[in-house]
Write a protein that holds these residues in place. Structure first.
Motif, PDB file in Angstrom:
ATOM      1  N   THR A  81       2.365   2.307  -9.382  1.00  0.00           N
ATOM      2  CA  THR A  81       2.563   2.351 -10.698  1.00  0.00           C
ATOM      3  C   THR A  81       4.071   2.367 -11.097  1.00  0.00           C
ATOM      4  O   THR A  81       5.106   2.364 -10.310  1.00  0.00           O
ATOM      5  CB  THR A  81       1.795   3.445 -11.352  1.00  0.00           C
ATOM      6  OG1 THR A  81       2.605   4.651 -10.773  1.00  0.00           O
ATOM      7  CG2 THR A  81       0.595   3.632 -10.845  1.00  0.00           C
ATOM      8  N   THR A  83       5.896   4.865 -11.649  1.00  0.00           N
ATOM      9  CA  THR A  83       6.455   6.241 -10.952  1.00  0.00           C
ATOM     10  C   THR A  83       6.283   6.408  -9.681  1.00  0.00           C
ATOM     11  O   THR A  83       7.157   6.779  -8.980  1.00  0.00           O
ATOM     12  CB  THR A  83       5.895   7.464 -11.568  1.00  0.00           C
ATOM     13  OG1 THR A  83       5.574   7.111 -13.211  1.00  0.00           O
ATOM     14  CG2 THR A  83       6.797   8.514 -11.557  1.00  0.00           C
ATOM     15  N   ASN A 211       0.499   8.377 -13.783  1.00  0.00           N
ATOM     16  CA  ASN A 211       2.260   8.353 -13.436  1.00  0.00           C
ATOM     17  C   ASN A 211       2.760   9.694 -13.935  1.00  0.00           C
ATOM     18  O   ASN A 211       3.768  10.067 -13.483  1.00  0.00           O
ATOM     19  CB  ASN A 211       2.723   7.441 -14.660  1.00  0.00           C
ATOM     20  CG  ASN A 211       2.867   6.181 -14.316  1.00  0.00           C
ATOM     21  OD1 ASN A 211       3.186   5.651 -13.207  1.00  0.00           O
ATOM     22  ND2 ASN A 211       2.836   5.123 -15.108  1.00  0.00           N
TER      23      ASN A 211
END
Length: 421
Positions: A81, A83, A211
């Motif tokens: 993702t 992050t 995230n």
């Protein structure tokens, strides 16, 4: 891999609540599975009369699993993702796979609990939540799945959320911060984008919640602990123990000790993915060569640590256990096999110290005569042969274990204290 931070994510919950479909959907939405692979699975699923299972098929890529329609092994799948780079520890839901669940969940930083809106909390949901709590999972994201089957009704979502909150409160999971996300893994609602079908919901969608998980602290500050999986002899190098660094850092030139075999030597080389590296960190699977240590000196189940701070070897240890499935009762003198990291050692329950109320964590009874299914207890255990194990408060990676007997996992636990030999 990107330069993102890494998270191990366990997907837990009852067997038919759509975990595999969710994982397949996450892999698909994050571009980790190419479109054509999904198409191929779709055709195959339709041929077998299981249309709609294509996302689950992405996960269940073993032919046997397809035939049986259940998830057997822990599939390690990766997706990224904005992050994090996630590795999914897909935890099977069937009872006979609870051991995988334990060894899987104990490696996870956080978890997604999948609960179907049309089915609510089931016995396995409870078991998985209890295990996740016992094994120290940090944050839990609750995915209320199969919203498409209840026509996206807010009332069904709310009912499920209340049931799950009750369950989480029972095991003292903090429900204030928990996210409860209405999703359909099958249709894709609220996974990668907001769904028009749940206009009444204004919280985070699943990928946002993932995230926003807190970053795990890599256990590099802890002392080195590296459980040995296998020991090889490689021509031109010599003896090469192989294993995964759980905590600390393994450097070339370190003096290390293997316990309980009690041999030590200097690390000459460290290899990862067939390349020599100067050091290895938590999560790295490595082979390494130690001067002065022969193939017969060490074995699977040994733990490698610094020579000046060697891994603990237990004479006895005190542990908190949860009994999941035992045909009768457990009393003092019971000797099943404990699976801790890579070791499997028969251990005797020397004393039942106290029974714990699993809902409150309070002591329910001192020195009970026996414990049975559903009980949590503090027990004192004596390994029948030397076992290296650590208190989970100090080195959680080496502080959890599963107890097996009669071909099934009967309990799971964590080490409270070690009385060293």
């Amino acid at each position: 891999m990107s330069d993102e931070q890494h998270q191990n994510l366990a997907i837990i919950g009852h067997v038919d609540h759509g975990k595999s479909t969710l994982v397949g959907r996450l892999l698909y939405e994050t571009g980790s599975v190419p479109e054509h692979v999904i198409e191929q699975h779709k055709e195959e699923a339709e041929e077998k009369g299981k249309g709609g299972f294509e996302f689950a098929y992405v996960m269940d890529n073993l032919a046997e699993e397809r035939e049986r329609g259940v998830t057997i092994d822990i599939a390690h799948q990766e997706f990224s993702t904005d992050t994090y780079d996630f590795t999914i520890v897909d935890c099977p839901g069937h009872r006979d796979f609870v051991k995988n669940m334990i060894t899987g969940a104990s490696q996870a930083d956080n978890a997604v609990l999948v609960v179907a809106a049309d089915d609510g909390v089931q016995p396995q949901t409870q078991e998985h939540v209890f295990l996740a709590r016992t094994l120290g999972i940090g944050e839990l994201i609750v995915a209320v799945n199969k919203m498409d089957l209840v026509d996206y009704a807010e009332s069904d979502y709310k009912t499920t959320v209340e049931e799950v909150k009750d369950l989480l409160n029972q095991v003292r999971f903090d429900t204030d911060d928990a996210e409860f996300i209405p999703i359909s893994a099958f249709e894709g609602d609220n996974i990668a984008s907001e769904s028009d079908n749940t206009g009444w919901y204004d919280g985070e969608i699943l990928l946002e919640a993932l995230n926003n998980l807190p970053a795990p602290e890599p256990p590099t500050d802890a002392p080195l602990r590296l459980p040995i999986q296998d020991v090889y002899t490689i021509s031109g190098i010599g003896t090469v123990p192989v294993g995964r660094v759980e905590t600390g850092i393994l450097n070339t030139g370190d003096n290390v000790s293997f316990q309980p075999s009690d041999v030590s030597g200097e690390v000459k080389t460290v290899e990862m993915h067939h390349e020599e590296v100067p050091k290895a960190e938590p999560g790295d699977n490595v082979g390494f060569n130690v001067r002065g240590v022969g193939k017969d000196d060490i074995r699977r189940g040994d733990v490698c640590g610094p020579a000046d701070d060697p891994p603990s070897v237990a004479e006895t240890f005190q542990a908190q256990i949860v009994v999941m499935q035992h045909p009768s009762v457990i009393t003092e003198g019971y000797t099943p096999v404990f699976h801790a990291h890579t070791a499997q050692v028969a251990c005797t329950v020397e004393s039942l110290d106290k029974k714990i109320d699993p809902s409150s964590g309070e002591v329910a009874e001192e020195n009970p005569d026996f414990i049975q299914n559903g009980d949590a207890a503090v027990v004192t255990v004596r390994p029948q042969k030397p076992l290296s194990i650590e208190p989970s408060s100090e080195i959680p990676e080496l502080g959890s274990f599963a107890i097996r007997d009669m071909g099934q996992t009967i309990a799971a636990g964590k080490v409270l204290s070690v009385n060293e030999r």
